[in-house]
Write a protein that holds these residues in place. Structure first.
Motif, PDB file in Angstrom:
ATOM      1  N   LEU A  95       0.814  -1.214   0.000  1.00  0.00           N
ATOM      2  CA  LEU A  95       0.000   0.000   0.000  1.00  0.00           C
ATOM      3  C   LEU A  95       0.847   1.263   0.000  1.00  0.00           C
ATOM      4  O   LEU A  95       0.526   2.237  -0.691  1.00  0.00           O
ATOM      5  N   THR A  96       1.938   1.263   0.740  1.00  0.00           N
ATOM      6  CA  THR A  96       2.723   2.488   0.900  1.00  0.00           C
ATOM      7  C   THR A  96       3.731   2.706  -0.218  1.00  0.00           C
ATOM      8  O   THR A  96       4.053   3.851  -0.560  1.00  0.00           O
ATOM      9  N   ASP A  97       4.252   1.618  -0.810  1.00  0.00           N
ATOM     10  CA  ASP A  97       5.348   1.765  -1.765  1.00  0.00           C
ATOM     11  C   ASP A  97       5.067   1.197  -3.155  1.00  0.00           C
ATOM     12  O   ASP A  97       5.570   1.730  -4.147  1.00  0.00           O
ATOM     13  N   ALA A  98       4.298   0.126  -3.256  1.00  0.00           N
ATOM     14  CA  ALA A  98       4.024  -0.454  -4.576  1.00  0.00           C
ATOM     15  C   ALA A  98       2.844   0.237  -5.253  1.00  0.00           C
ATOM     16  O   ALA A  98       2.920   0.593  -6.430  1.00  0.00           O
ATOM     17  N   LEU A  99       1.762   0.417  -4.525  1.00  0.00           N
ATOM     18  CA  LEU A  99       0.548   0.967  -5.128  1.00  0.00           C
ATOM     19  C   LEU A  99       0.756   2.356  -5.731  1.00  0.00           C
ATOM     20  O   LEU A  99       0.278   2.624  -6.841  1.00  0.00           O
ATOM     21  N   PRO A 100       1.476   3.261  -5.062  1.00  0.00           N
ATOM     22  CA  PRO A 100       1.701   4.566  -5.699  1.00  0.00           C
ATOM     23  C   PRO A 100       2.436   4.455  -7.038  1.00  0.00           C
ATOM     24  O   PRO A 100       2.117   5.184  -7.981  1.00  0.00           O
ATOM     25  N   ALA A 101       3.412   3.538  -7.133  1.00  0.00           N
ATOM     26  CA  ALA A 101       4.139   3.358  -8.391  1.00  0.00           C
ATOM     27  C   ALA A 101       3.216   2.815  -9.478  1.00  0.00           C
ATOM     28  O   ALA A 101       3.291   3.221 -10.644  1.00  0.00           O
ATOM     29  N   THR A 110      -2.280  -7.937  -9.244  1.00  0.00           N
ATOM     30  CA  THR A 110      -2.931  -8.921  -8.374  1.00  0.00           C
ATOM     31  C   THR A 110      -2.086  -9.091  -7.129  1.00  0.00           C
ATOM     32  O   THR A 110      -0.864  -9.251  -7.204  1.00  0.00           O
ATOM     33  N   LEU A 111      -2.736  -9.045  -5.981  1.00  0.00           N
ATOM     34  CA  LEU A 111      -2.077  -9.173  -4.688  1.00  0.00           C
ATOM     35  C   LEU A 111      -2.513 -10.481  -4.045  1.00  0.00           C
ATOM     36  O   LEU A 111      -3.686 -10.671  -3.729  1.00  0.00           O
ATOM     37  N   PHE A 112      -1.563 -11.402  -3.882  1.00  0.00           N
ATOM     38  CA  PHE A 112      -1.849 -12.696  -3.269  1.00  0.00           C
ATOM     39  C   PHE A 112      -1.543 -12.625  -1.775  1.00  0.00           C
ATOM     40  O   PHE A 112      -0.386 -12.396  -1.386  1.00  0.00           O
ATOM     41  N   LYS A 131       8.904  -8.550   8.399  1.00  0.00           N
ATOM     42  CA  LYS A 131       8.192  -7.533   7.643  1.00  0.00           C
ATOM     43  C   LYS A 131       6.702  -7.677   7.902  1.00  0.00           C
ATOM     44  O   LYS A 131       6.153  -8.770   7.775  1.00  0.00           O
ATOM     45  N   PRO A 132       6.026  -6.575   8.239  1.00  0.00           N
ATOM     46  CA  PRO A 132       4.593  -6.661   8.547  1.00  0.00           C
ATOM     47  C   PRO A 132       3.764  -6.980   7.313  1.00  0.00           C
ATOM     48  O   PRO A 132       4.079  -6.542   6.203  1.00  0.00           O
ATOM     49  N   LEU A 133       2.694  -7.743   7.544  1.00  0.00           N
ATOM     50  CA  LEU A 133       1.740  -8.080   6.499  1.00  0.00           C
ATOM     51  C   LEU A 133       0.495  -7.210   6.643  1.00  0.00           C
ATOM     52  O   LEU A 133       0.225  -6.647   7.709  1.00  0.00           O
ATOM     53  N   LEU A 134      -0.277  -7.132   5.577  1.00  0.00           N
ATOM     54  CA  LEU A 134      -1.489  -6.334   5.585  1.00  0.00           C
ATOM     55  C   LEU A 134      -2.507  -6.859   6.592  1.00  0.00           C
ATOM     56  O   LEU A 134      -2.637  -8.069   6.788  1.00  0.00           O
ATOM     57  N   THR A 135      -3.223  -5.953   7.194  1.00  0.00           N
ATOM     58  CA  THR A 135      -4.371  -6.295   8.025  1.00  0.00           C
ATOM     59  C   THR A 135      -5.581  -6.510   7.123  1.00  0.00           C
ATOM     60  O   THR A 135      -5.532  -6.281   5.903  1.00  0.00           O
ATOM     61  N   ALA A 136      -6.695  -6.915   7.723  1.00  0.00           N
ATOM     62  CA  ALA A 136      -7.936  -7.051   6.958  1.00  0.00           C
ATOM     63  C   ALA A 136      -8.318  -5.712   6.325  1.00  0.00           C
ATOM     64  O   ALA A 136      -8.727  -5.657   5.151  1.00  0.00           O
ATOM     65  N   ARG A 140      -8.762  -4.821   2.301  1.00  0.00           N
ATOM     66  CA  ARG A 140      -9.963  -4.157   1.772  1.00  0.00           C
ATOM     67  C   ARG A 140      -9.601  -2.842   1.097  1.00  0.00           C
ATOM     68  O   ARG A 140     -10.185  -2.470   0.064  1.00  0.00           O
ATOM     69  N   GLY A 141      -8.613  -2.144   1.643  1.00  0.00           N
ATOM     70  CA  GLY A 141      -8.187  -0.894   1.036  1.00  0.00           C
ATOM     71  C   GLY A 141      -7.571  -1.110  -0.338  1.00  0.00           C
ATOM     72  O   GLY A 141      -7.833  -0.341  -1.272  1.00  0.00           O
ATOM     73  N   ALA A 142      -6.756  -2.152  -0.468  1.00  0.00           N
ATOM     74  CA  ALA A 142      -6.171  -2.461  -1.771  1.00  0.00           C
ATOM     75  C   ALA A 142      -7.252  -2.832  -2.774  1.00  0.00           C
ATOM     76  O   ALA A 142      -7.230  -2.396  -3.930  1.00  0.00           O
ATOM     77  N   ALA A 143      -8.227  -3.627  -2.339  1.00  0.00           N
ATOM     78  CA  ALA A 143      -9.328  -4.017  -3.225  1.00  0.00           C
ATOM     79  C   ALA A 143     -10.122  -2.795  -3.666  1.00  0.00           C
ATOM     80  O   ALA A 143     -10.542  -2.692  -4.826  1.00  0.00           O
ATOM     81  N   ALA A 144     -10.322  -1.843  -2.754  1.00  0.00           N
ATOM     82  CA  ALA A 144     -11.061  -0.632  -3.087  1.00  0.00           C
ATOM     83  C   ALA A 144     -10.337   0.209  -4.125  1.00  0.00           C
ATOM     84  O   ALA A 144     -10.963   0.987  -4.850  1.00  0.00           O
ATOM     85  N   GLU A 145      -9.011   0.048  -4.222  1.00  0.00           N
ATOM     86  CA  GLU A 145      -8.214   0.765  -5.217  1.00  0.00           C
ATOM     87  C   GLU A 145      -8.182   0.037  -6.557  1.00  0.00           C
ATOM     88  O   GLU A 145      -7.474   0.449  -7.476  1.00  0.00           O
ATOM     89  N   GLY A 146      -8.927  -1.066  -6.662  1.00  0.00           N
ATOM     90  CA  GLY A 146      -8.985  -1.795  -7.917  1.00  0.00           C
ATOM     91  C   GLY A 146      -7.987  -2.913  -8.056  1.00  0.00           C
ATOM     92  O   GLY A 146      -7.861  -3.511  -9.126  1.00  0.00           O
ATOM     93  N   VAL A 147      -7.257  -3.223  -6.985  1.00  0.00           N
ATOM     94  CA  VAL A 147      -6.293  -4.314  -7.015  1.00  0.00           C
ATOM     95  C   VAL A 147      -7.034  -5.643  -6.875  1.00  0.00           C
ATOM     96  O   VAL A 147      -7.892  -5.789  -5.983  1.00  0.00           O
ATOM     97  N   GLU A 148      -6.716  -6.604  -7.738  1.00  0.00           N
ATOM     98  CA  GLU A 148      -7.320  -7.922  -7.597  1.00  0.00           C
ATOM     99  C   GLU A 148      -6.699  -8.638  -6.394  1.00  0.00           C
ATOM    100  O   GLU A 148      -5.472  -8.697  -6.267  1.00  0.00           O
ATOM    101  N   ILE A 149      -7.528  -9.195  -5.537  1.00  0.00           N
ATOM    102  CA  ILE A 149      -7.064  -9.948  -4.381  1.00  0.00           C
ATOM    103  C   ILE A 149      -7.170 -11.436  -4.676  1.00  0.00           C
ATOM    104  O   ILE A 149      -8.214 -11.924  -5.118  1.00  0.00           O
TER     105      ILE A 149
END
Length: 257
Positions: A95-101, A110-112, A131-136, A140-149
């Motif tokens: 969310l912080t470094d890949a999505l902006p790029a 697609t985010l597995f 390394k921390p992993l995404l929370t629920a 949901r935030g990544a999905a809301a940005e159009g990323v396939e989960i």
């Protein structure tokens, strides 16, 4: 760890009837995006390197998309200018470094993720930093940005080495959790470590997924054994060009695509 699998460490073999499939789709495999100064498994790229790699794709007239979009285009005979972009493990830095790029290029991905480790860390890696992993909420935030989960299993285990009950839990259970979490059907699966056998592939198909990503699937072929190419920090423009050309030359066409 197998050399042909994840760097940290069924397909149906019958030819389908109808037109011969085109070249194997080019699918890039990423993991973490951030500081790679301590990266024993070479699975991290810096945000700057990712941006340069995405720029290389754009300059060649290629567009990064999710696996769902790539496979949909291939199903109707298109998609030759598309590259699947996949990110394994569900690191919080997506969310912080890949999505902006990705957004700067208007690329999809697609985010597995690992719903059995929400808000946890990469405990399966004995070496390197935690390394921390995404929370629920992060998923949901990544999905809301159009990323396939998609699912990476529940907890990141080698599916070829577990019993039948664990296999079903990792494959079927993770899909159910993610469907509830995102409110959508989960179409894609990604084999942890890239290791697959026919038993694992059959389990993924029977769980209701539409496709699954491996790394080097060996003799297995089809939409449940899709090959991918590891992309790392050392992959500059020259290396990307060589990987792209060699992939098209060496990979067999994927049955059904």
């Amino acid at each position: 760890m197998a050399a042909s699998a994840d760097p940290r460490a069924p397909g149906d073999t019958r030819r389908p009837s109808g037109p011969r499939p085109g070249p194997a789709p080019w699918v890039a495999m990423y993991h973490s995006v951030g500081d790679c100064s301590d990266d024993p498994y070479r699975v991290t790229v810096t945000p700057d390197r990712l941006g340069r790699q995405l720029g290389w794709l754009a300059r060649r007239g290629l567009r990064g998309v999710s696996m769902a979009d790539l496979l949909a285009a291939r199903a109707v005979g298109g998609g030759r200018d598309l590259v699947g972009l996949t990110f394994d493990d569900g690191y919080a830095d997506f969310l912080t470094d890949a999505l902006p790029a990705l957004r700067r290029r208007d690329f999809g991905a697609t985010l597995f993720v690992l719903p059995g480790r929400l808000g946890g860390d990469n405990a399966w890696d004995p070496l390197g930093p935690r390394k921390p992993l995404l929370t629920a909420d992060g998923i949901r935030g990544a999905a809301a940005e159009g990323v396939e989960i998609g699912s990476h299993g529940l907890t990141h285990v080698d599916l070829t080495a577990v019993d039948d009950l664990t296999l079903k839990s990792e494959v079927t259970g993770s899909r159910a959790v993610l469907s509830e979490l995102t409110g959508t059907e989960i179409a894609g699966f990604c084999y942890p470590y890239g290791t697959i056998d026919r038993r694992a592939v059959d389990a993924v198909r029977e769980a209701g997924y539409s496709y699954a990503c491996a790394i080097d699937p060996g003799p297995l072929n089809g939409p449940y054994a899709l090959p991918r190419l590891h992309i790392g920090q050392d992959d500059n423009a020259v290396r990307l060009f060589l990987k792209y050309r060699l992939h098209r030359l060496r990979r067999r066409p994927v049955a059904g695509l």
